[in-house]
Each structure stands twice: as C-alpha cells, then as structure tokens.
Design a protein around this motif. Structure first.
Motif, PDB file in Angstrom:
ATOM      1  N   TYR A 114      -2.855 -25.450  25.964  1.00  0.00           N
ATOM      2  CA  TYR A 114      -2.349 -26.127  27.166  1.00  0.00           C
ATOM      3  C   TYR A 114      -0.820 -26.057  27.242  1.00  0.00           C
ATOM      4  O   TYR A 114      -0.248 -25.888  28.323  1.00  0.00           O
ATOM      5  CB  TYR A 114      -2.800 -27.593  27.190  1.00  0.00           C
ATOM      6  N   LEU A 115      -0.173 -26.196  26.100  1.00  0.00           N
ATOM      7  CA  LEU A 115       1.284 -26.098  26.072  1.00  0.00           C
ATOM      8  C   LEU A 115       1.744 -24.716  26.533  1.00  0.00           C
ATOM      9  O   LEU A 115       2.719 -24.580  27.277  1.00  0.00           O
ATOM     10  CB  LEU A 115       1.815 -26.375  24.654  1.00  0.00           C
ATOM     11  N   VAL A 116       1.023 -23.688  26.102  1.00  0.00           N
ATOM     12  CA  VAL A 116       1.365 -22.311  26.466  1.00  0.00           C
ATOM     13  C   VAL A 116       1.178 -22.087  27.972  1.00  0.00           C
ATOM     14  O   VAL A 116       2.047 -21.509  28.634  1.00  0.00           O
ATOM     15  CB  VAL A 116       0.506 -21.304  25.655  1.00  0.00           C
ATOM     16  N   THR A 184      -5.032 -17.499  25.381  1.00  0.00           N
ATOM     17  CA  THR A 184      -5.029 -17.940  26.776  1.00  0.00           C
ATOM     18  C   THR A 184      -5.119 -16.753  27.734  1.00  0.00           C
ATOM     19  O   THR A 184      -5.259 -16.938  28.944  1.00  0.00           O
ATOM     20  CB  THR A 184      -3.756 -18.734  27.103  1.00  0.00           C
ATOM     21  N   GLY A 185      -5.004 -15.539  27.192  1.00  0.00           N
ATOM     22  CA  GLY A 185      -5.104 -14.340  28.023  1.00  0.00           C
ATOM     23  C   GLY A 185      -3.821 -13.965  28.721  1.00  0.00           C
ATOM     24  O   GLY A 185      -3.793 -13.035  29.531  1.00  0.00           O
ATOM     25  N   THR A 220      -2.904 -27.169  33.641  1.00  0.00           N
ATOM     26  CA  THR A 220      -2.946 -25.736  33.919  1.00  0.00           C
ATOM     27  C   THR A 220      -3.956 -25.084  32.982  1.00  0.00           C
ATOM     28  O   THR A 220      -3.783 -25.086  31.769  1.00  0.00           O
ATOM     29  CB  THR A 220      -1.556 -25.097  33.731  1.00  0.00           C
ATOM     30  N   LEU A 221      -5.011 -24.513  33.573  1.00  0.00           N
ATOM     31  CA  LEU A 221      -6.093 -23.912  32.787  1.00  0.00           C
ATOM     32  C   LEU A 221      -5.931 -22.404  32.647  1.00  0.00           C
ATOM     33  O   LEU A 221      -6.262 -21.818  31.625  1.00  0.00           O
ATOM     34  CB  LEU A 221      -7.441 -24.199  33.440  1.00  0.00           C
ATOM     35  N   GLY A 222      -5.453 -21.782  33.706  1.00  0.00           N
ATOM     36  CA  GLY A 222      -5.307 -20.323  33.718  1.00  0.00           C
ATOM     37  C   GLY A 222      -4.562 -19.904  34.974  1.00  0.00           C
ATOM     38  O   GLY A 222      -3.942 -20.727  35.650  1.00  0.00           O
ATOM     39  N   PHE A 223      -4.649 -18.608  35.307  1.00  0.00           N
ATOM     40  CA  PHE A 223      -3.892 -18.072  36.445  1.00  0.00           C
ATOM     41  C   PHE A 223      -4.700 -17.030  37.197  1.00  0.00           C
ATOM     42  O   PHE A 223      -5.587 -16.366  36.643  1.00  0.00           O
ATOM     43  CB  PHE A 223      -2.596 -17.416  35.956  1.00  0.00           C
ATOM     44  N   SER A 240      -7.209 -15.026  34.716  1.00  0.00           N
ATOM     45  CA  SER A 240      -7.186 -15.225  33.260  1.00  0.00           C
ATOM     46  C   SER A 240      -8.590 -15.024  32.712  1.00  0.00           C
ATOM     47  O   SER A 240      -9.566 -15.398  33.363  1.00  0.00           O
ATOM     48  CB  SER A 240      -6.716 -16.647  32.926  1.00  0.00           C
ATOM     49  N   PRO A 241      -8.712 -14.457  31.511  1.00  0.00           N
ATOM     50  CA  PRO A 241     -10.048 -14.321  30.913  1.00  0.00           C
ATOM     51  C   PRO A 241     -10.575 -15.682  30.456  1.00  0.00           C
ATOM     52  O   PRO A 241      -9.817 -16.646  30.353  1.00  0.00           O
ATOM     53  CB  PRO A 241      -9.793 -13.395  29.720  1.00  0.00           C
TER      54      PRO A 241
END
Length: 660
Positions: A114-116, A184-185, A220-223, A240-241
């Motif tokens: 999550y930090l990333v 995180t992909g 924020t989970l992905g993009f 994001s994968p």
C-alpha cells in the motif's frame, strides 16, 4: 507511533454509524441501524450498528467490534492505518513519535504494498502537473478530453514518463524495495536464472496517462494506464496485474467518490470506462462506477448491493457490444437487484454524451431513456427476430432464462406477465418454461452436491442428533454477559445463609444486602476459588474486573474502545447478542420480550449457584470415575468425599430453588 491522545480523540469523535454508512446502506431500526452484511452474500439484513454503544455486529459472519475493528475487517487496515483514516475523515491532527528502524522493518507485506502504490500515485500525479514532459503530453491529453484542473486533482490523474525505468529508479532512491515494486506490478524485473539476482528493471506503465484505482475507503489498489502513441503492438489500456491488494474482479473504478451519492440517490449508474466515470462526475452526476473494461462479476455487483438495490447500466450505441453485455444483466438479477438499461445515440458513449450536455439535459435524458431490463431486452432481441418464428422462439427463451435468475418469486411473476404482453405469448406457456428451467437448475445443483460427497460416505444417524450443550460454557458466558451489560449497576441481593430455626434444625435464613453486580460476581467466585475454563472468557473477565475496580461507575460500552481488538470482539458479541432479536421485529408481531433489568439480581444469583452446583456435580463424577479405574485409590476416603459433595450439591439445589 500514534500518540494515546490522538487515539482517544479519534474514538471520542468518530461515529460508528457514519463511518460504516460510507460502506453499507444502513436503515433505521429502533435505536439501531441495520443493513446487508458486507462480509457475506445475503439478501436479508443481519448487520446491526448501535449508535448508543458505538459498536457493530454482523450476525451472518459472527464478526463485530468498534469503528476501528470494522475498518480493519472490511478494508484490511492495520490498527494505525484505521486510526489515520478516521483522523483524516474527522479532521483530527495526528500526534506521533518517530518510528524506529525496527518498527519500520516490521511493517507487513500488505502495508508495504500500500505504501508503494500510494507513493506511485503521488509520483505520477506530480509528474503530470510539474514536469515539462508531463504537461506537454499527459496534461494536454486530459485537457483535450475536457477535464478541468479540479477534476484532474479530484481523481489524482497522472502520467508515467516515457522512459524505461524513470519511476522504478526514483522509487528505489526514495527507499522503496524492488520486491514490493514488482509485487504491486508497477515494475517488471528480469532476473538471472543462475544467480536469482535482478538484471533489468522496467516501468510497466512507461509513457502512459495514469488512472489510480481506489478501494471503497480510498486506498490505492492499482492503476489503469492508457497509451497515447499509435503503437499497434501495445495494449491501449493496461491495468495493474493481480496482487495481494488488487483483485480486479472485486473492484469498481470510482466507488470511493460515488459511494455516498449512490446511497443518497438509491441508484448506481454502471459504465464501462474510466473516462465515462470522470466525465459524469464533472457534469454533476456522482453516483457512477465502472467495471474498468472487464466483464462484470458477482463480487463487483455485491459492492453496489451494499449501497443500493438499483442499478442502471449505461451502454453506448454499439449493438454488438450490447448483446455481449447482456450477460452481466443476468448476474445483477441473480443478486436480487433491480436493473434498468439506458443506451445513448449511435456514435455516442457516456463520456462524449455527458461532455456535450448540461447536467439538466443529461439528467432528463437518463430519466426518459432508462428502460426496465425486460422491456429493453425484448426490444433489442425482437428487432433481430422480426418475422422469423425460430428466432422469435429463441428470443423468448433468452428472456425467460433471464427472468429465471430473479430470486424473488413475486418479481419473477410480474416480469413473466410483462414478457407475455410484449412478446404476445400466453402466460401459461411462460410459467411452464420457467418451471422447467428452475427444475433443471435444482437437478444440476443436486448433482454438484453429490459429486462433492465422499464415494463411500455413510450417512450416520449421529449427524442428526442434537449437539450436546456445554453447560459450563453457557454459564461462564452468562456471567460475562451480566458483567458486560450490568456490571456497574447497584442491586439488592438476597443471600441464603445456613442458620438454626426455632426447633434447633439447620435451615436457610435470608439476608438482604446492596452491592454492584461486578462485586457480587467477583466475591462469590473468589470465595469458591472458581476460575473460568474458557480462555477467551478468562481474558474478558480479568479485563472487565480490573476496569470496574479502577472505576466502579464505568460504562461497559466504553470498554470496547480501550481493549485489545481480540478481547473487544468478544465483548461486542455479548453486547450485541440481544440486538439479534431486533432483526426479527418481534413487537410488530405482538410478541413482547421481557426486560432483563427487572430481574438482574435474581439472574446473577441463579447463574452463580448453577455454576457452583455444576462444578460440584462434575467433581462427584470425577471421583466416581477415579474410584472405578484407579486400583491404588483409597476408596473409603473417596466415598466419604463423594458423600460430602452430594450433601453440598443438595444444599446448593435447595438454595437455587429458593432463589428461583
């Protein structure tokens, strides 16, 4: 570390019904609120929130607790993350001490991910707004789409530089581990198979405009990244994968910004793409989410189901796309939801149409053109069938198959009658068709269940026997319940003591005294040296007694916010157990439950005496068993001890009868 003062301030300010209301549609039920469980797939409410006690309980999954434990369960926050979320929501300034390197190191994997993703979101957003490349390429694209500065900021849109490792290198320089960038992909890592070390690192979203995908709570989970060049080899949109924090089948784009509006409007607009959501928001319609280009899933539908029962699916004018999307409509119907469908003129989609029209025009269009699913499906399929009887028959089969998905019997019949009218076919034929489909589904379900059984599984009559009641567990639980609910209450207790009567015989004499409930329970258990056998009850008992000793007038519901989460969960279960019956609305059916407060002293005395008698009976059984099996046991002494315990049991039974 977050200071104790901040934590106390958060608990004093946060309202459990307001916080949970952001995730679950709650309806007033007496002094409480009720709603559908956010943890299980259900159609009848079993989720209760108590504003008075500031706790919640989900009777379908057994989970419960305070406002922080809800965020920890639902959003998978750690305790500090939940406190930060609430502090931000209520505008509370966070006081904290500097973390040591060991504490930073101990952050678990999910937290690190999550930090990333949070760092990446800020990096892409700043790159868009503050770098020459970002402004020239990314910002220009968003401006061409008609997005305002306010919209770009609200959705934190971004840009990933057109460089192989710009983001990855920057993140590593800032102290973020390559391991989590890869998980995180965000980064693609090529490793040397012989040594296992990284040889090359690439940015997954190189040269794309970025759409952060957020959870219902805003994490924020992905993009999603859109390419801006005409490279035919590269996918137009790239997500994001799958990872430990991002599961695309369980996420809806825009749900964070839409949740309050969905609950308020009691309707959710479902679109296909990121820009559809953003343009609708910019126009002024906020109750809109997107499946982000993926096929609609039951998990995504259940996200909406927590907030409203009504979905309006918005399609563009592409007929081929419409037919493919009809499969998603059946999934929505299976969840017991109400579905409407609205299409836009040919060549238009939600993005382009909302850009060209004002809020009033768009709202009016949606109201006038949203059709019930059966009407829409009939008109769409009937256009294909025309005068072809075979195609018309297939169309009717398709419609009946959709209606069969509806769990509510009354709704099903209403839709069948409507289908009969539209397609000019008898109701009886349709009812027979749907009955065949339902029987077929039941048979298939039975087959699946049969396959899961062991090949030579013998159905034992033991399975049908009622479970044996654990008396000691029930009595210990009852004592904890009395402590939690009424511990600080002062009551008049009648103690039965042994005394000689006028004839000189031993008899009971009643002595009345006043005491707080917790003092009565504590002293009686101390006198008999009784300890709880259930480890959870033992921890709760110790915690509650200590708190009452510190403050005899303390309110037990306040304990929940001060206890460790695992102990608080047990206390919540007890505090909310009585609320289970509110779900059934007994009073509406003229069934009135007796209030416990009127007999608290009697219940306390009865429970303590019952526990004493049970333990004595248990001791008698243990001694009898020892005498049978242990050859070296002194049987004469054992017999005398059993006789003494039998006398004590009779005495306790007499006392218990007097109390009753």
């Amino acid at each position: 570390m977050i200071s104790r003062a901040t934590i106390d301030s958060v608990f004093e300010t946060a309202r459990v019904e307001e916080v949970i209301g952001d995730f679950v549609q709650l309806k007033k039920s007496g002094s409480n609120f009720k709603g559908l469980s956010p943890f299980t797939d259900e159609r009848s409410p079993s989720f209760m929130v108590s504003p008075v006690k500031q706790i919640w309980k989900d009777f379908s999954s057994g989970k419960g607790g305070n406002v922080v434990s809800f965020l920890m369960e639902h959003e998978h926050f750690t305790y500090p993350e939940a406190i930060r979320y609430l502090a931000k929501k209520y505008g509370i300034e966070i006081e904290e001490t500097e973390q040591t390197s060991e504490q930073k190191e101990s952050a678990n994997e999910r937290e690190s991910m999550y930090l990333v993703t949070d760092f990446a979101k800020d990096y892409f957003h700043n790159t868009l707004l503050k770098t020459e490349e970002g402004k020239a390429i990314g910002l220009s694209y968003f401006k061409e789409r008609g997005f305002t500065d306010e919209t770009i900021k609200k959705f934190e849109l971004g840009y990933s530089p057109d460089s192989w490792d710009a983001f990855t290198s920057h993140a590593i320089k800032k102290g973020y581990k390559l391991e989590f960038l890869e998980k995180t992909g965000l980064s693609i890592v090529k490793t040397d198979t012989s040594t296992g070390s990284a040889t090359k690192m690439f940015d997954r979203f190189k040269g794309r405009v970025m759409f952060p995908i957020r959870s219902m709570s805003g994490r924020t989970l992905g993009f999603g990244g859109r390419i801006l060049t005409s490279d035919k080899k590269a996918a137009k949109y790239l997500n994001s994968p799958e990872s430990d924090i991002y599961h695309k089948s369980k996420v809806l784009y825009g749900i964070f910004h839409a949740k309050q509006s969905i609950a308020k409007e009691d309707n959710c607009y479902l679109v296909e793409g990121y820009t559809d959501v953003i343009q609708f928001h910019q126009t002024g319609i906020h109750n809109v989410v997107s499946s982000s280009g993926t096929a609609l899933t039951p998990e995504q539908i259940r996200l909406v189901n927590r907030l409203t029962k009504n979905i309006t699916v918005l399609f563009d004018g592409d007929a081929a796309g419409l037919r493919a999307s009809l499969r998603g409509i059946d999934l929505i119907l299976e969840q017991g939801m109400n579905v409407k469908i609205c299409t836009f003129p040919e060549g238009e989609d939600p993005d382009s149409f909302s850009k060209k029209n004002s809020l009033e025009e768009l709202t009016l269009y949606l109201e006038e053109n949203s059709k019930d699913f059966i009407t829409f499906k009939a008109s769409l399929l009937a256009a294909d069938a025309k005068n072809d009887p075979i195609k018309k028959a297939q169309t009717i089969h398709d419609m009946v198959a959709s209606i069969a998905k509806i769990p509510d019997v009354i709704k099903r019949e209403v839709y069948l009658r409507e289908c009969s009218r539209i397609m000019d076919i008898s109701e009886q034929v349709l009812f027979n068709s749907i009955a065949q489909l339902l029987r077929k589904d039941q048979k298939e379900a039975a087959k699946k269940e049969k396959k899961t059984q062991e090949p030579f599984e013998v159905v034992s009559s033991e399975k049908n026997k009622p479970k044996k009641v654990d008396v000691q567990f029930e009595l210990e639980q009852k004592l904890i319940e009395l402590l939690v609910l009424y511990g600080s209450m002062e009551q008049e207790f009648e103690e039965m003591v042994i005394d000689k009567n006028e004839k000189g015989e031993l008899d009971f004499k009643a002595e009345v005294f006043e005491s707080r409930v917790f003092e009565k329970i504590y002293l009686d258990l101390q006198d008999d040296e009784i300890e709880f056998t259930n480890p959870e009850f033992k921890n709760i008992y110790s915690e509650i007694i200590n708190r009452y000793v510190e403050n005899p007038e303390a309110k037990s519901e306040n304990f929940v916010n001060q206890m460790a989460p695992e102990i608080a969960a047990g206390v919540t279960n007890i505090l909310m157990e009585e609320e289970r019956y509110v779900l059934h609305d007994w009073e509406r059916m003229q069934i009135f439950v007796k209030e416990k407060e009127k007999t608290i002293a009697q219940v306390v005395s009865e429970t303590i005496l019952s526990l004493r008698r049970f333990l004595v009976a248990k001791k008698i059984d243990e001694l009898s068993e020892t005498m049978k099996n242990d050859q070296d046991f002194d049987k004469e002494a054992g017999l005398q001890e059993i006789v003494a315990y039998i006398g004590l049991k009779k005495l306790l039974s007499d006392k218990l009868n007097r109390v009753l």
